[in-house]
Design a protein around this motif. Structure first.
Motif, PDB file in Angstrom:
ATOM      1  N   GLY A   1      53.812  37.716   4.008  1.00  0.00           N
ATOM      2  CA  GLY A   1      53.263  38.874   3.317  1.00  0.00           C
ATOM      3  C   GLY A   1      53.152  40.067   4.238  1.00  0.00           C
ATOM      4  O   GLY A   1      53.441  39.990   5.436  1.00  0.00           O
ATOM      5  N   SER A   2      52.725  41.180   3.688  1.00  0.00           N
ATOM      6  CA  SER A   2      52.596  42.412   4.448  1.00  0.00           C
ATOM      7  C   SER A   2      51.488  42.301   5.487  1.00  0.00           C
ATOM      8  O   SER A   2      50.435  41.702   5.242  1.00  0.00           O
ATOM      9  CB  SER A   2      52.284  43.573   3.497  1.00  0.00           C
ATOM     10  OG  SER A   2      51.903  44.723   4.223  1.00  0.00           O
TER      11      SER A   2
ATOM     12  N   TYR B   1      49.631  44.583   6.241  1.00  0.00           N
ATOM     13  CA  TYR B   1      48.503  45.358   5.738  1.00  0.00           C
ATOM     14  C   TYR B   1      47.571  44.515   4.876  1.00  0.00           C
ATOM     15  O   TYR B   1      46.403  44.854   4.708  1.00  0.00           O
ATOM     16  CB  TYR B   1      49.000  46.537   4.894  1.00  0.00           C
ATOM     17  CG  TYR B   1      49.605  47.663   5.693  1.00  0.00           C
ATOM     18  CD1 TYR B   1      48.816  48.692   6.198  1.00  0.00           C
ATOM     19  CD2 TYR B   1      50.968  47.694   5.949  1.00  0.00           C
ATOM     20  CE1 TYR B   1      49.373  49.726   6.935  1.00  0.00           C
ATOM     21  CE2 TYR B   1      51.534  48.723   6.684  1.00  0.00           C
ATOM     22  CZ  TYR B   1      50.732  49.733   7.176  1.00  0.00           C
ATOM     23  OH  TYR B   1      51.283  50.750   7.907  1.00  0.00           O
ATOM     24  N   GLU B   2      48.081  43.436   4.331  1.00  0.00           N
ATOM     25  CA  GLU B   2      47.330  42.699   3.317  1.00  0.00           C
ATOM     26  C   GLU B   2      46.747  41.390   3.811  1.00  0.00           C
ATOM     27  O   GLU B   2      45.907  40.793   3.138  1.00  0.00           O
ATOM     28  CB  GLU B   2      48.239  42.428   2.114  1.00  0.00           C
ATOM     29  CG  GLU B   2      48.716  43.709   1.434  1.00  0.00           C
ATOM     30  CD  GLU B   2      49.688  43.433   0.309  1.00  0.00           C
ATOM     31  OE1 GLU B   2      50.043  42.247   0.122  1.00  0.00           O
ATOM     32  OE2 GLU B   2      50.091  44.389  -0.365  1.00  0.00           O
ATOM     33  N   GLN B   3      47.196  40.898   4.939  1.00  0.00           N
ATOM     34  CA  GLN B   3      46.670  39.618   5.434  1.00  0.00           C
ATOM     35  C   GLN B   3      46.751  39.555   6.952  1.00  0.00           C
ATOM     36  O   GLN B   3      47.369  40.365   7.585  1.00  0.00           O
ATOM     37  CB  GLN B   3      47.446  38.464   4.816  1.00  0.00           C
ATOM     38  CG  GLN B   3      48.923  38.509   5.154  1.00  0.00           C
ATOM     39  CD  GLN B   3      49.618  37.226   4.761  1.00  0.00           C
ATOM     40  OE1 GLN B   3      48.985  36.202   4.621  1.00  0.00           O
ATOM     41  NE2 GLN B   3      50.918  37.285   4.574  1.00  0.00           N
TER      42      GLN B   3
ATOM     43  N   HIS C   1      41.735  51.102   6.016  1.00  0.00           N
ATOM     44  CA  HIS C   1      43.165  51.416   6.058  1.00  0.00           C
ATOM     45  C   HIS C   1      43.622  51.749   7.473  1.00  0.00           C
ATOM     46  O   HIS C   1      44.761  51.475   7.852  1.00  0.00           O
ATOM     47  CB  HIS C   1      43.487  52.572   5.099  1.00  0.00           C
ATOM     48  CG  HIS C   1      42.947  53.899   5.528  1.00  0.00           C
ATOM     49  ND1 HIS C   1      41.626  54.252   5.355  1.00  0.00           N
ATOM     50  CD2 HIS C   1      43.557  54.958   6.138  1.00  0.00           C
ATOM     51  CE1 HIS C   1      41.439  55.477   5.823  1.00  0.00           C
ATOM     52  NE2 HIS C   1      42.582  55.925   6.307  1.00  0.00           N
TER      53      HIS C   1
ATOM     54  N   SER D   1      41.176  41.186   7.618  1.00  0.00           N
ATOM     55  CA  SER D   1      40.184  40.663   6.678  1.00  0.00           C
ATOM     56  C   SER D   1      39.733  39.243   6.982  1.00  0.00           C
ATOM     57  O   SER D   1      39.003  38.640   6.202  1.00  0.00           O
ATOM     58  CB  SER D   1      40.753  40.709   5.258  1.00  0.00           C
ATOM     59  OG  SER D   1      41.967  39.966   5.184  1.00  0.00           O
TER      60      SER D   1
ATOM     61  N   GLU E   1      43.957  48.394   9.297  1.00  0.00           N
ATOM     62  CA  GLU E   1      45.147  47.689   8.811  1.00  0.00           C
ATOM     63  C   GLU E   1      46.411  48.291   9.419  1.00  0.00           C
ATOM     64  O   GLU E   1      47.320  47.561   9.838  1.00  0.00           O
ATOM     65  CB  GLU E   1      45.196  47.749   7.287  1.00  0.00           C
ATOM     66  CG  GLU E   1      44.128  46.903   6.614  1.00  0.00           C
ATOM     67  CD  GLU E   1      44.075  47.119   5.116  1.00  0.00           C
ATOM     68  OE1 GLU E   1      43.535  46.243   4.410  1.00  0.00           O
ATOM     69  OE2 GLU E   1      44.570  48.171   4.639  1.00  0.00           O
TER      70      GLU E   1
END
Length: 270
Positions: free
Chosen positions: A265-266, A268-270, A233, A253, A236
């Motif tokens: 997308g966010s 944080y997610e990609q 986290h 990631s 990110e």
């Protein structure tokens, strides 16, 4: 009121050990980089009359000459960085010259050890004259753990070295020798113009942040155990922060470091 001033600076190079004797002049080809050729006119620097480079590592005179040259050049080039070279060093001459070979054997040194010894002596001389040493990537590849921490690694052979150097705490210069070296006479201007410089930041970030947290934090402050749960986290968040500040950091990631996001997308997610 503060004002930013962009200035061009000349980075000088005293190329040791691989290019200290070049008959007819220098073949060095980075624009705006003056070069000193040590071996020409100094037979006492040569291991023998028939084997002129690398410099004779057994003689303190070799290092005295280097120190004198760097002292003179310090008066001309006030820039923080000084390039000490260190690429394309052929150490066969040391093994084929009797007194050098004997000197190495007496100290239980290989030619690789001698290469490291010479580079580190050169760095000490440069630092003593208030310079930050720059060395070609071969020095980093050969003995990265022993380079002076102030070293700036100069990557020229291909991709991948700068992220490794930064992860080890060094600064790094990246040169696109495939198209931006002036001695590549077969490269047309169109290729020079179109050279891809777009993925340097994505290659470095955010992976370098993982190394930074481990290297620059107290041991008891770094996460242990399930790092995917404890650290992910933070990385990110940091990647999003970099993006907001205009740094094109790649998704945390990613399996392949500089691959772009798969779609909207966010951060944080990609």
């Amino acid at each position: 009121m503060a004002r930013n001033v962009n200035m061009e600076r000349a980075l000088s190079i005293c190329d040791m050990q691989g290019h200290i004797w070049e008959p007819g002049g220098s073949n060095f080809s980075l624009p705006g980089v003056p070069k000193v050729i040590l071996g020409t006119g100094y037979p006492d620097l040569w291991p023998s009359l028939t084997c002129r480079e690398p410099l004779d590592i057994t003689k303190e005179f070799s290092f005295d000459v280097i120190s004198g040259i760097l002292s003179d050049m310090r008066k001309i080039f006030p820039f923080e960085l000084f390039h000490l070279g260190g690429d394309e060093v052929n150490t066969d001459c040391w093994n084929s010259t009797l007194h050098v070979k004997q000197w190495l054997q007496e100290r239980n040194m290989t030619t690789k050890d001698a290469y490291q010894y010479f580079v580190l002596r050169g760095q000490e001389i440069a630092i003593s004259k208030s310079w930050t040493p720059v060395n070609w990537e071969e020095t980093f590849n050969a003995f990265k753990s022993n380079l002076n921490p102030r070293t700036v690694v100069h990557n020229w052979l291909g991709g991948g070295v700068c992220p490794q150097a930064v992860a080890k705490g060094f600064r790094c210069i990246f040169s696109n020798q495939g198209v931006w070296y002036l001695d590549h006479l077969d490269v047309p201007w169109e290729d020079v113009y179109k050279a891809d410089t777009s993925d340097v930041q994505q290659t470095i970030w955010p992976r370098a942040a993982a190394a930074a947290e481990r290297l620059w934090s107290q041991r008891d402050a770094t996460s242990t155990g399930n790092v995917s749960h404890n650290v992910l986290h933070r990385l990110e968040y940091f990647r999003c922060l970099l993006n907001r500040r205009g740094v094109p950091a790649a998704p945390v990631s990613n399996f392949y470091a500089r691959r772009p996001p798969i779609g909207p997308g966010s951060c944080y997610e990609q």
